[in-house]
Design an enzyme around this catalytic site. Sequence first.
Site, PDB file in Angstrom:
ATOM      1  N   HIS A 173       0.781  -1.048  -0.122  1.00 45.21           N
ATOM      2  CA  HIS A 173      -0.006  -0.128  -0.003  1.00 45.21           C
ATOM      3  C   HIS A 173       0.952   1.434  -0.026  1.00 45.21           C
ATOM      4  O   HIS A 173       0.578   2.025  -0.937  1.00 45.21           O
ATOM      5  CB  HIS A 173      -0.952   0.124   1.007  1.00 45.21           C
ATOM      6  CG  HIS A 173      -2.125  -0.756   1.185  1.00 45.21           C
ATOM      7  ND1 HIS A 173      -2.856  -0.987   0.170  1.00 45.21           N
ATOM      8  CD2 HIS A 173      -2.792  -1.742   1.952  1.00 45.21           C
ATOM      9  CE1 HIS A 173      -4.033  -1.933   0.259  1.00 45.21           C
ATOM     10  NE2 HIS A 173      -4.010  -2.167   1.500  1.00 45.21           N
ATOM     11  N   HIS A 179      -5.813  -2.920  -3.622  1.00 44.83           N
ATOM     12  CA  HIS A 179      -6.298  -4.301  -3.485  1.00 44.83           C
ATOM     13  C   HIS A 179      -6.675  -5.044  -4.695  1.00 44.83           C
ATOM     14  O   HIS A 179      -7.194  -4.370  -5.565  1.00 44.83           O
ATOM     15  CB  HIS A 179      -7.610  -4.303  -2.409  1.00 44.83           C
ATOM     16  CG  HIS A 179      -7.191  -4.246  -0.966  1.00 44.83           C
ATOM     17  ND1 HIS A 179      -8.026  -3.368  -0.253  1.00 44.83           N
ATOM     18  CD2 HIS A 179      -6.228  -4.529  -0.123  1.00 44.83           C
ATOM     19  CE1 HIS A 179      -7.686  -3.150   1.107  1.00 44.83           C
ATOM     20  NE2 HIS A 179      -6.302  -3.680   0.974  1.00 44.83           N
ATOM     21  N   TYR A 225      -8.130  -9.970  -0.966  1.00 39.87           N
ATOM     22  CA  TYR A 225      -9.111 -10.317   0.108  1.00 39.87           C
ATOM     23  C   TYR A 225      -9.534 -11.746  -0.120  1.00 39.87           C
ATOM     24  O   TYR A 225      -9.751 -12.477  -1.128  1.00 39.87           O
ATOM     25  CB  TYR A 225     -10.134  -9.414   0.539  1.00 39.87           C
ATOM     26  CG  TYR A 225      -9.789  -8.316   1.341  1.00 39.87           C
ATOM     27  CD1 TYR A 225      -8.507  -7.926   1.527  1.00 39.87           C
ATOM     28  CD2 TYR A 225     -10.916  -7.551   1.670  1.00 39.87           C
ATOM     29  CE1 TYR A 225      -8.185  -6.836   2.302  1.00 39.87           C
ATOM     30  CE2 TYR A 225     -10.466  -6.291   2.294  1.00 39.87           C
ATOM     31  CZ  TYR A 225      -9.019  -5.919   2.558  1.00 39.87           C
ATOM     32  OH  TYR A 225      -8.946  -5.001   3.377  1.00 39.87           O
TER      33      TYR A 225
END
Length: 292
Positions: A173, A179, A225
Site C-alpha cells: 500500500h 487491493h 481479500y
Amino acid sequence: QVLQIHMFCCNHNYSFPYFPESVFCFTGNNIEDDDFSVSTLLEKANANLGENLDDPLVMFGDIAVPTGLQNADPCTARGCLWNKDQDGNVYIPYSISNQFSQRERSIIVRGLESFHGSTCLRFRLRQRERDFVDIQSRSGCWSFVGRIGGGQVVSLSRNGCVFHQIVQHELLHALGFNHEQTRSDRDSHVRILLENVIRGQEHNFRKIDTNNLGTPYDYNSVMHYGRFAFSRNREPTIVPIPDPNVEIGRATEMSQNDILRVNRLYQCSEYFFQNLAFTFPGRREQNTRGRF
C-alpha cells in the site's frame, strides 16, 4: 461406494471427473479455513479502529485517507512514487517504533528485506530524510497509498498485525498499490455478493478505475481479500468466476505477479527478465491493472 469416494477426496484433496461436483467436498473454501487469510487478519485487528481520536479515516479495510483528500486517492492528486536514485535503486527510509519486541521487529525487518532480492526497492533505516515510512503499533493494521510526504505511519498493531503477509501487504500500500479485488477488470474474475456483506461495509468492495500494469488478475496476490471478507452471515462475499472453487486470499507472501508489478511501477529494468516467465507462461495477459 459414493461415501467412500467422498471421504477419500476430502482427505486427499482430490476429485473424480465422472461424478457430479456436489458429491465432493472442496477443501479450503470454508470460513474456518480463512482464519489466517490477509483479509481475516485485517478485519479482526481493525475491529475497534476509529475509536481513538488520533485514528485516521480508513477505507477499503486498511487504507488510510489523508485529511482533506477523502474523495480522491492521494496518488491521483500528486505524484506518489518513491524517488529513484541515480544508481537505479529506490531507497525508502524507515523507522520502527520501540513498541515492538525483538521477535516482532525481526518479522517486520524480514518483510522489508523481502523486496531487496527481487526488486530495485531498498528499505533502509532513516537518517535525516524528510519522507520515510514510520512503522508503529497503532490501532489495527493500515497504511496510506503511496508516498504522501513526511513521516507516514504504517500501523502494524502488536495485537494481530505482525505477520509476514500483513507486513508485505501494508508496505505494498505504501508503495502505491491497492487491493486486487478492487481493480478495474475484477468483474471478469470475481463476483461480489453485497447481500452477504456487513451493513455499512459495502464501500470495501468498490471497484477502482485502475491502470493494471499489463498484468493478469491474480487470485494468489497478497493484496487479494479472502472469500469471506466482511461477511455478515458466514456466507462468501467474493466468489471467483468462472470456477467458484479457486482459492483466493490465501497468500502468505507476495506472488510473482505482485513482484512483477512493483518492478513495472518503479521501472526496475534490471529485474524485468526475472519476471518474464511469469508474464508469458502460455496464458494471455488480461486487462491492465492499476495501483494509483
